[in-house]
Design a protein around this motif. Structure first.
Motif, PDB file in Angstrom:
ATOM      1  N   ALA A   1     -28.316 126.026   0.207  1.00 20.50           N
ATOM      2  CA  ALA A   1     -29.181 125.442  -0.821  1.00 20.50           C
ATOM      3  C   ALA A   1     -29.653 126.478  -1.834  1.00 20.50           C
ATOM      4  O   ALA A   1     -29.469 126.310  -3.043  1.00 20.50           O
ATOM      5  CB  ALA A   1     -30.377 124.762  -0.154  1.00 20.50           C
ATOM      6  N   TYR A   2     -30.245 127.545  -1.350  1.00 22.54           N
ATOM      7  CA  TYR A   2     -30.847 128.505  -2.287  1.00 22.54           C
ATOM      8  C   TYR A   2     -29.805 129.089  -3.224  1.00 22.54           C
ATOM      9  O   TYR A   2     -30.083 129.376  -4.388  1.00 22.54           O
ATOM     10  CB  TYR A   2     -31.556 129.633  -1.527  1.00 22.54           C
ATOM     11  CG  TYR A   2     -32.475 130.403  -2.449  1.00 22.54           C
ATOM     12  CD1 TYR A   2     -33.744 129.916  -2.737  1.00 22.54           C
ATOM     13  CD2 TYR A   2     -32.066 131.575  -3.075  1.00 22.54           C
ATOM     14  CE1 TYR A   2     -34.589 130.583  -3.612  1.00 22.54           C
ATOM     15  CE2 TYR A   2     -32.900 132.251  -3.952  1.00 22.54           C
ATOM     16  CZ  TYR A   2     -34.161 131.750  -4.220  1.00 22.54           C
ATOM     17  OH  TYR A   2     -34.994 132.402  -5.095  1.00 22.54           O
ATOM     18  N   GLN A   3     -28.592 129.259  -2.731  1.00 17.01           N
ATOM     19  CA  GLN A   3     -27.566 129.927  -3.532  1.00 17.01           C
ATOM     20  C   GLN A   3     -26.981 129.050  -4.639  1.00 17.01           C
ATOM     21  O   GLN A   3     -26.493 129.566  -5.632  1.00 17.01           O
ATOM     22  CB  GLN A   3     -26.457 130.446  -2.604  1.00 17.01           C
ATOM     23  CG  GLN A   3     -26.941 131.587  -1.720  1.00 17.01           C
ATOM     24  CD  GLN A   3     -25.889 132.048  -0.728  1.00 17.01           C
ATOM     25  OE1 GLN A   3     -25.761 131.475   0.351  1.00 17.01           O
ATOM     26  NE2 GLN A   3     -25.134 133.064  -1.067  1.00 17.01           N
ATOM     27  N   VAL A   4     -27.024 127.730  -4.443  1.00 13.84           N
ATOM     28  CA  VAL A   4     -26.376 126.862  -5.442  1.00 13.84           C
ATOM     29  C   VAL A   4     -27.305 125.870  -6.150  1.00 13.84           C
ATOM     30  O   VAL A   4     -26.994 125.405  -7.250  1.00 13.84           O
ATOM     31  CB  VAL A   4     -25.205 126.043  -4.815  1.00 13.84           C
ATOM     32  CG1 VAL A   4     -24.111 126.962  -4.336  1.00 13.84           C
ATOM     33  CG2 VAL A   4     -25.680 125.131  -3.688  1.00 13.84           C
TER      34      VAL A   4
ATOM     35  N   GLY B   1     -40.320 140.973  -9.149  1.00 10.91           N
ATOM     36  CA  GLY B   1     -39.425 142.079  -9.474  1.00 10.91           C
ATOM     37  C   GLY B   1     -39.013 142.939  -8.299  1.00 10.91           C
ATOM     38  O   GLY B   1     -38.419 144.000  -8.459  1.00 10.91           O
ATOM     39  N   LYS B   2     -39.331 142.485  -7.109  1.00  6.99           N
ATOM     40  CA  LYS B   2     -38.931 143.267  -5.927  1.00  6.99           C
ATOM     41  C   LYS B   2     -37.437 143.085  -5.635  1.00  6.99           C
ATOM     42  O   LYS B   2     -36.813 143.925  -5.006  1.00  6.99           O
ATOM     43  CB  LYS B   2     -39.799 142.823  -4.744  1.00  6.99           C
ATOM     44  CG  LYS B   2     -39.510 143.482  -3.457  1.00  6.99           C
ATOM     45  CD  LYS B   2     -40.628 144.426  -3.042  1.00  6.99           C
ATOM     46  CE  LYS B   2     -40.322 144.999  -1.675  1.00  6.99           C
ATOM     47  NZ  LYS B   2     -40.231 146.374  -1.545  1.00  6.99           N
ATOM     48  N   LEU B   3     -36.895 141.963  -6.078  1.00  6.05           N
ATOM     49  CA  LEU B   3     -35.447 141.754  -5.978  1.00  6.05           C
ATOM     50  C   LEU B   3     -34.875 141.935  -7.377  1.00  6.05           C
ATOM     51  O   LEU B   3     -35.478 141.507  -8.365  1.00  6.05           O
ATOM     52  CB  LEU B   3     -35.152 140.335  -5.456  1.00  6.05           C
ATOM     53  CG  LEU B   3     -35.426 140.122  -3.965  1.00  6.05           C
ATOM     54  CD1 LEU B   3     -35.598 138.648  -3.636  1.00  6.05           C
ATOM     55  CD2 LEU B   3     -34.306 140.720  -3.109  1.00  6.05           C
ATOM     56  N   LYS B   4     -33.694 142.551  -7.423  1.00 11.17           N
ATOM     57  CA  LYS B   4     -33.130 142.927  -8.718  1.00 11.17           C
ATOM     58  C   LYS B   4     -32.726 141.721  -9.568  1.00 11.17           C
ATOM     59  O   LYS B   4     -32.892 141.698 -10.777  1.00 11.17           O
ATOM     60  CB  LYS B   4     -31.909 143.812  -8.440  1.00 11.17           C
ATOM     61  CG  LYS B   4     -31.260 144.381  -9.666  1.00 11.17           C
ATOM     62  CD  LYS B   4     -30.260 145.457  -9.277  1.00 11.17           C
ATOM     63  CE  LYS B   4     -29.375 145.823 -10.455  1.00 11.17           C
ATOM     64  NZ  LYS B   4     -28.186 146.551 -10.026  1.00 11.17           N
ATOM     65  N   TYR B   5     -32.160 140.697  -8.916  1.00  8.38           N
ATOM     66  CA  TYR B   5     -31.628 139.563  -9.673  1.00  8.38           C
ATOM     67  C   TYR B   5     -32.481 138.318  -9.489  1.00  8.38           C
ATOM     68  O   TYR B   5     -33.154 138.153  -8.476  1.00  8.38           O
ATOM     69  CB  TYR B   5     -30.202 139.258  -9.211  1.00  8.38           C
ATOM     70  CG  TYR B   5     -29.235 140.365  -9.528  1.00  8.38           C
ATOM     71  CD1 TYR B   5     -28.729 140.521 -10.812  1.00  8.38           C
ATOM     72  CD2 TYR B   5     -28.847 141.269  -8.541  1.00  8.38           C
ATOM     73  CE1 TYR B   5     -27.832 141.549 -11.111  1.00  8.38           C
ATOM     74  CE2 TYR B   5     -27.956 142.296  -8.821  1.00  8.38           C
ATOM     75  CZ  TYR B   5     -27.460 142.429 -10.116  1.00  8.38           C
ATOM     76  OH  TYR B   5     -26.583 143.442 -10.387  1.00  8.38           O
TER      77      TYR B   5
ATOM     78  N   ILE C   1     -28.726 139.734  -2.778  1.00  9.23           N
ATOM     79  CA  ILE C   1     -29.154 140.922  -3.541  1.00  9.23           C
ATOM     80  C   ILE C   1     -28.158 141.319  -4.636  1.00  9.23           C
ATOM     81  O   ILE C   1     -28.440 142.204  -5.436  1.00  9.23           O
ATOM     82  CB  ILE C   1     -29.415 142.142  -2.620  1.00  9.23           C
ATOM     83  CG1 ILE C   1     -28.218 142.384  -1.708  1.00  9.23           C
ATOM     84  CG2 ILE C   1     -30.687 141.936  -1.817  1.00  9.23           C
ATOM     85  CD1 ILE C   1     -28.342 143.690  -0.917  1.00  9.23           C
ATOM     86  N   TYR C   2     -27.011 140.663  -4.684  1.00  8.31           N
ATOM     87  CA  TYR C   2     -26.041 140.976  -5.744  1.00  8.31           C
ATOM     88  C   TYR C   2     -26.072 139.957  -6.885  1.00  8.31           C
ATOM     89  O   TYR C   2     -25.237 140.020  -7.798  1.00  8.31           O
ATOM     90  CB  TYR C   2     -24.619 141.057  -5.170  1.00  8.31           C
ATOM     91  CG  TYR C   2     -24.491 142.072  -4.059  1.00  8.31           C
ATOM     92  CD1 TYR C   2     -24.517 143.432  -4.351  1.00  8.31           C
ATOM     93  CD2 TYR C   2     -24.378 141.672  -2.729  1.00  8.31           C
ATOM     94  CE1 TYR C   2     -24.420 144.370  -3.339  1.00  8.31           C
ATOM     95  CE2 TYR C   2     -24.284 142.608  -1.707  1.00  8.31           C
ATOM     96  CZ  TYR C   2     -24.309 143.950  -2.017  1.00  8.31           C
ATOM     97  OH  TYR C   2     -24.217 144.883  -1.016  1.00  8.31           O
ATOM     98  N   GLY C   3     -26.970 139.016  -6.804  1.00  6.48           N
ATOM     99  CA  GLY C   3     -27.082 138.023  -7.873  1.00  6.48           C
ATOM    100  C   GLY C   3     -25.771 137.299  -8.129  1.00  6.48           C
ATOM    101  O   GLY C   3     -25.054 136.930  -7.196  1.00  6.48           O
ATOM    102  N   TYR C   4     -25.451 137.140  -9.420  1.00  5.49           N
ATOM    103  CA  TYR C   4     -24.231 136.386  -9.770  1.00  5.49           C
ATOM    104  C   TYR C   4     -23.040 137.297 -10.043  1.00  5.49           C
ATOM    105  O   TYR C   4     -22.102 136.909 -10.724  1.00  5.49           O
ATOM    106  CB  TYR C   4     -24.518 135.479 -10.977  1.00  5.49           C
ATOM    107  CG  TYR C   4     -25.503 134.395 -10.623  1.00  5.49           C
ATOM    108  CD1 TYR C   4     -25.101 133.285  -9.889  1.00  5.49           C
ATOM    109  CD2 TYR C   4     -26.845 134.491 -10.984  1.00  5.49           C
ATOM    110  CE1 TYR C   4     -25.993 132.302  -9.520  1.00  5.49           C
ATOM    111  CE2 TYR C   4     -27.760 133.512 -10.621  1.00  5.49           C
ATOM    112  CZ  TYR C   4     -27.320 132.426  -9.887  1.00  5.49           C
ATOM    113  OH  TYR C   4     -28.207 131.450  -9.519  1.00  5.49           O
ATOM    114  N   THR C   5     -23.084 138.523  -9.492  1.00  6.79           N
ATOM    115  CA  THR C   5     -22.001 139.465  -9.801  1.00  6.79           C
ATOM    116  C   THR C   5     -20.800 139.318  -8.866  1.00  6.79           C
ATOM    117  O   THR C   5     -19.793 139.993  -9.045  1.00  6.79           O
ATOM    118  CB  THR C   5     -22.505 140.921  -9.718  1.00  6.79           C
ATOM    119  OG1 THR C   5     -22.894 141.185  -8.355  1.00  6.79           O
ATOM    120  CG2 THR C   5     -23.702 141.161 -10.631  1.00  6.79           C
TER     121      THR C   5
END
Ligand code: BGC
Length: 372
Positions: free
Chosen positions: A9-12, A28-32, A334-338
């Motif tokens: 769920a959280y990812q999509v 801002g504790k998580l980069k993405y 932690i890698y966001g959409y990369t």
């Protein structure tokens, strides 16, 4: 055989504003930032249409705890209805829903009262699941949780995921609590006749004969222990990679994928065989995937891994399904959409879906083996 894809769920879904991850993204504790993601929450019908077009007969997804339980005094019935609609839409399209009850993210308030570090909180989650069940989930397969060991390592031992703790004691506590919770949930879910498991991250190993005792210990901790301590109707395996038992032999090896993981389809075959030998339970591949923009590579990945699954099945192992991770490119923590795991891409501006060539590899597998 069930052939499909998996998401969480959280990812999509996008906009899961009451969760712990959202909170840490915001401060801002998580980069993405996950933001709207693919807006699967609103576009699930479009996505189910694509699954249908691809002849897939199953879909693994998760119910977002923080949507249904946004604050301590309120279970949101509208959100329960949402997931019931998703399930009903899947069923109408003859796509078997495989539901994960918890995939990493927690309501922020739940983390504030100690999350799964606090043993008493297990009961809050179980009561919440009971509410869900009383609303009637028209499904057969339930996964209580996703990769509990990866969660307790990342969140409590190495401090990569919220709440960013680094403590062996907390890690062990969370791990034990999750095992206890799974076993309690198992008993509850069996009253409703579901087929129950959890999605277990499992690994194969390279160079194991060179350091055999170290391999045995790693294998026990990562692969075996959870299976020995949990009640299961079938075994759900998330398989991505091999771990090398010799540090850094790979410096000279060119990495071909975005996660720089060691691809090893034979490892999946050996795992399936040894698990079958040891536990005699049906097996479902609940995740298997690769992050890449190279569609030839993804196509080969799917083909080679599925072939190993098929070989094991032909040799008599009761494999009930294969879920590719993931249906759509998504928020890779932690890698966001990369990182690009999807067989479908989406345009972040228009949200328009684009079916990638590798989706047709999975489609051909589905056409050929869905009745196998
Ligand atoms: C997790 C997913 C994640 C995938 C790729 C799995 O361990 O369940 O949430 O996106 O790995 O890293």
């Amino acid at each position: 055989m069930l052939i499909g894809t998996a998401t969480s769920a959280y990812q999509v879904e996008g906009n899961n504003k009451n969760s712990d991850w959202w909170y840490y993204e915001k401060i801002g504790k998580l980069k993405y930032k996950s933001g709207l993601s693919s807006d699967h929450y609103h576009l699930y019908r479009t996505d189910i249409d694509i699954m249908k077009k691809l002849n897939l007969n199953s879909y693994r997804f998760s119910i977002e705890f923080s949507r249904i339980y946004p604050n301590r005094n309120n279970i949101d019935k509208k959100e329960i209805e949402h997931y019931k609609e998703v399930i009903s839409d899947l069923n109408k399209n003859q796509i078997e829903p495989i539901v994960t009850l918890w995939h990493y993210t927690l309501p922020k308030w739940f983390l504030d009262i100690g999350g799964f570090e606090n043993r008493e909180n297990i009961n809050i989650f179980i009561d919440y699941v009971e509410v869900l069940l009383k609303h009637g989930l028209d499904i057969r397969y339930v996964l209580t949780m996703n990769e509990p060991l990866a969660y307790s390592i990342n969140s409590y031992l190495v401090g990569k995921y919220p709440p960013f703790e680094r403590s062996i004691i907390k890690f062990l506590r969370v791990q034990n609590n999750l095992i206890e919770m799974h076993n309690k949930l198992y008993r509850l879910l069996k009253q409703y006749d579901y087929e129950v498991s959890f999605a277990h991250a499992m690994y194969s190993f390279f160079n194991k004969n060179l350091v055999y005792p170290a391999y045995k210990i790693s294998n026990y901790i990562l692969n075996e222990e959870m299976l020995r301590r949990t009640k299961l109707d079938f075994i759900g395996i998330n398989y991505y990679k091999a771990i090398s038992m010799i540090p850094r032999p790979s410096l000279r090896r060119p990495f071909k994928t975005e996660m720089r993981w060691r691809i090893n389809p034979d490892g999946l075959y050996s795992l399936i065989k040894s698990i079958n030998f040891e536990y005699h339970k049906p097996i479902m591949i609940t995740e298997n995937g690769v992050a890449t923009k190279n569609e030839v590579l993804r196509g080969d990945f799917i083909r080679s891994h599925f072939n190993r699954v098929l070989r094991a099945k032909r040799e008599g192992v009761p494999v009930i399904g294969y879920m590719y991770w993931s249906f759509i490119d998504n928020f890779e923590w932690i890698y966001g959409y990369t990182k690009h795991f999807g067989i479908v891409a989406f345009d972040p501006m228009t949200l328009k879906r684009h079916i990638k060539p590798s989706a047709y590899v999975l489609k051909n597998i589905a056409i050929r083996y869905r009745r196998y």
